[in-house]
Motif scaffolding. Structure first.
Motif, PDB file in Angstrom:
ATOM      1  N   GLU A 120      70.004   2.038  54.981  1.00 57.23           N
ATOM      2  CA  GLU A 120      69.379   0.712  54.919  1.00 57.23           C
ATOM      3  C   GLU A 120      67.936   0.767  54.424  1.00 57.23           C
ATOM      4  O   GLU A 120      67.513  -0.083  53.664  1.00 57.23           O
ATOM      5  N   GLU A 121      67.189   1.759  54.878  1.00 56.51           N
ATOM      6  CA  GLU A 121      65.743   1.817  54.647  1.00 56.51           C
ATOM      7  C   GLU A 121      65.334   2.535  53.365  1.00 56.51           C
ATOM      8  O   GLU A 121      64.260   2.256  52.825  1.00 56.51           O
ATOM      9  N   GLU A 122      66.134   3.460  52.897  1.00 54.38           N
ATOM     10  CA  GLU A 122      65.714   4.327  51.802  1.00 54.38           C
ATOM     11  C   GLU A 122      66.584   4.099  50.561  1.00 54.38           C
ATOM     12  O   GLU A 122      67.721   4.565  50.503  1.00 54.38           O
ATOM     13  N   ALA A 123      66.010   3.431  49.582  1.00 54.98           N
ATOM     14  CA  ALA A 123      66.756   3.124  48.352  1.00 54.98           C
ATOM     15  C   ALA A 123      67.210   4.390  47.629  1.00 54.98           C
ATOM     16  O   ALA A 123      68.254   4.392  46.968  1.00 54.98           O
ATOM     17  N   GLY A 124      66.464   5.473  47.768  1.00 55.38           N
ATOM     18  CA  GLY A 124      66.817   6.722  47.088  1.00 55.38           C
ATOM     19  C   GLY A 124      67.924   7.507  47.757  1.00 55.38           C
ATOM     20  O   GLY A 124      68.413   8.489  47.208  1.00 55.38           O
ATOM     21  N   CYS A 125      68.347   7.082  48.957  1.00 61.01           N
ATOM     22  CA  CYS A 125      69.469   7.736  49.638  1.00 61.01           C
ATOM     23  C   CYS A 125      70.755   7.077  49.144  1.00 61.01           C
ATOM     24  O   CYS A 125      71.017   5.909  49.428  1.00 61.01           O
ATOM     25  N   LEU A 126      71.544   7.817  48.414  1.00 63.21           N
ATOM     26  CA  LEU A 126      72.758   7.288  47.798  1.00 63.21           C
ATOM     27  C   LEU A 126      74.000   7.472  48.663  1.00 63.21           C
ATOM     28  O   LEU A 126      74.982   6.754  48.500  1.00 63.21           O
ATOM     29  N   ARG A 127      73.939   8.471  49.559  1.00 62.97           N
ATOM     30  CA  ARG A 127      75.080   8.727  50.453  1.00 62.97           C
ATOM     31  C   ARG A 127      74.555   9.434  51.691  1.00 62.97           C
ATOM     32  O   ARG A 127      73.665  10.273  51.612  1.00 62.97           O
ATOM     33  N   PHE A 128      75.119   9.087  52.836  1.00 62.85           N
ATOM     34  CA  PHE A 128      74.784   9.798  54.080  1.00 62.85           C
ATOM     35  C   PHE A 128      76.022   9.739  54.949  1.00 62.85           C
ATOM     36  O   PHE A 128      76.265   8.777  55.661  1.00 62.85           O
ATOM     37  N   GLU A 129      76.836  10.780  54.875  1.00 63.57           N
ATOM     38  CA  GLU A 129      78.089  10.848  55.621  1.00 63.57           C
ATOM     39  C   GLU A 129      77.938  11.767  56.825  1.00 63.57           C
ATOM     40  O   GLU A 129      77.326  12.826  56.719  1.00 63.57           O
ATOM     41  N   ALA A 175      61.789  12.969  44.692  1.00 64.54           N
ATOM     42  CA  ALA A 175      60.931  11.968  45.336  1.00 64.54           C
ATOM     43  C   ALA A 175      61.675  11.274  46.474  1.00 64.54           C
ATOM     44  O   ALA A 175      61.085  10.981  47.518  1.00 64.54           O
ATOM     45  N   ALA A 176      62.961  11.028  46.305  1.00 69.32           N
ATOM     46  CA  ALA A 176      63.757  10.390  47.358  1.00 69.32           C
ATOM     47  C   ALA A 176      63.917  11.323  48.560  1.00 69.32           C
ATOM     48  O   ALA A 176      63.891  10.870  49.705  1.00 69.32           O
ATOM     49  N   VAL A 177      64.050  12.625  48.307  1.00 71.16           N
ATOM     50  CA  VAL A 177      64.135  13.599  49.409  1.00 71.16           C
ATOM     51  C   VAL A 177      62.810  13.618  50.165  1.00 71.16           C
ATOM     52  O   VAL A 177      62.781  13.588  51.399  1.00 71.16           O
ATOM     53  N   ARG A 178      61.698  13.636  49.425  1.00 64.70           N
ATOM     54  CA  ARG A 178      60.376  13.623  50.077  1.00 64.70           C
ATOM     55  C   ARG A 178      60.188  12.355  50.899  1.00 64.70           C
ATOM     56  O   ARG A 178      59.664  12.389  52.013  1.00 64.70           O
ATOM     57  N   ASN A 207      59.916   9.843  56.296  1.00 65.97           N
ATOM     58  CA  ASN A 207      60.264   8.618  57.009  1.00 65.97           C
ATOM     59  C   ASN A 207      59.687   8.712  58.420  1.00 65.97           C
ATOM     60  O   ASN A 207      59.881   9.717  59.106  1.00 65.97           O
ATOM     61  N   PRO A 208      58.968   7.685  58.878  1.00 63.42           N
ATOM     62  CA  PRO A 208      58.343   7.750  60.202  1.00 63.42           C
ATOM     63  C   PRO A 208      59.327   7.936  61.359  1.00 63.42           C
ATOM     64  O   PRO A 208      58.933   8.340  62.450  1.00 63.42           O
ATOM     65  N   ARG A 209      60.608   7.671  61.142  1.00 62.02           N
ATOM     66  CA  ARG A 209      61.610   7.858  62.199  1.00 62.02           C
ATOM     67  C   ARG A 209      61.974   9.321  62.426  1.00 62.02           C
ATOM     68  O   ARG A 209      62.483   9.685  63.490  1.00 62.02           O
ATOM     69  N   ILE A 210      61.751  10.180  61.429  1.00 59.42           N
ATOM     70  CA  ILE A 210      62.249  11.558  61.489  1.00 59.42           C
ATOM     71  C   ILE A 210      61.758  12.322  62.721  1.00 59.42           C
ATOM     72  O   ILE A 210      62.574  12.975  63.392  1.00 59.42           O
ATOM     73  N   PRO A 211      60.473  12.301  63.077  1.00 57.08           N
ATOM     74  CA  PRO A 211      60.068  13.043  64.285  1.00 57.08           C
ATOM     75  C   PRO A 211      60.788  12.574  65.550  1.00 57.08           C
ATOM     76  O   PRO A 211      61.163  13.392  66.397  1.00 57.08           O
ATOM     77  N   LYS A 212      61.027  11.276  65.670  1.00 55.02           N
ATOM     78  CA  LYS A 212      61.744  10.752  66.839  1.00 55.02           C
ATOM     79  C   LYS A 212      63.199  11.199  66.829  1.00 55.02           C
ATOM     80  O   LYS A 212      63.763  11.537  67.876  1.00 55.02           O
TER      81      LYS A 212
END
Length: 120
Positions: free
Chosen positions: A33-42, A68-71, A76-81
């Protein structure tokens, strides 16, 4: 631009697989939802050849448009949580970063769109 794939193999602690799977599925949903550069997340459940689920094993398969999408995902601020919530549930994890070697599909309508347009 080269698409990049991230594959992560997780081993959960005994009794933690269900909770981890719930958390990682929610992370996958939010990332898409948040990252336009993420094309798939299964989120994937490994199985034995006979179809038996392998206990305490979960994998993810992510596809990003470019470096750039990986970076952006890593920042993403959620990653540490997410990492903090997952840490007590995991015995181990192994991340694989790879370049996609698949040819890009031609521009235009997808096969599904073409088929749907003929459904009169």
């Amino acid at each position: 631009m080269t698409e990049l794939t991230i594959i992560v193999e997780f081993e959960t602690n005994d009794g933690c697989e269900e909770e981890f799977t719930t958390l990682i599925r929610e992370h996958a949903r939010k990332t898409l939802e948040e990252e336009a550069g993420c094309l798939r997340f299964e989120v994937i459940k490994p199985i034995e050849r006979d179809g038996t689920p392998i206990p305490n094993k979960v994998m993810v398969n992510e596809l990003y448009a470019n470096e750039a999408a990986v970076r952006a995902h890593e920042n993403n601020p959620r990653i540490p949580k997410v990492r903090a919530a997952n840490a007590p549930l995991l015995k181990s994890s192994r991340l694989i970063l790879a370049q996609s070697l698949s040819a890009k599909p031609a521009e235009g309508m997808t096969t599904m769109e073409l088929n749907a347009s003929n459904d009169d």
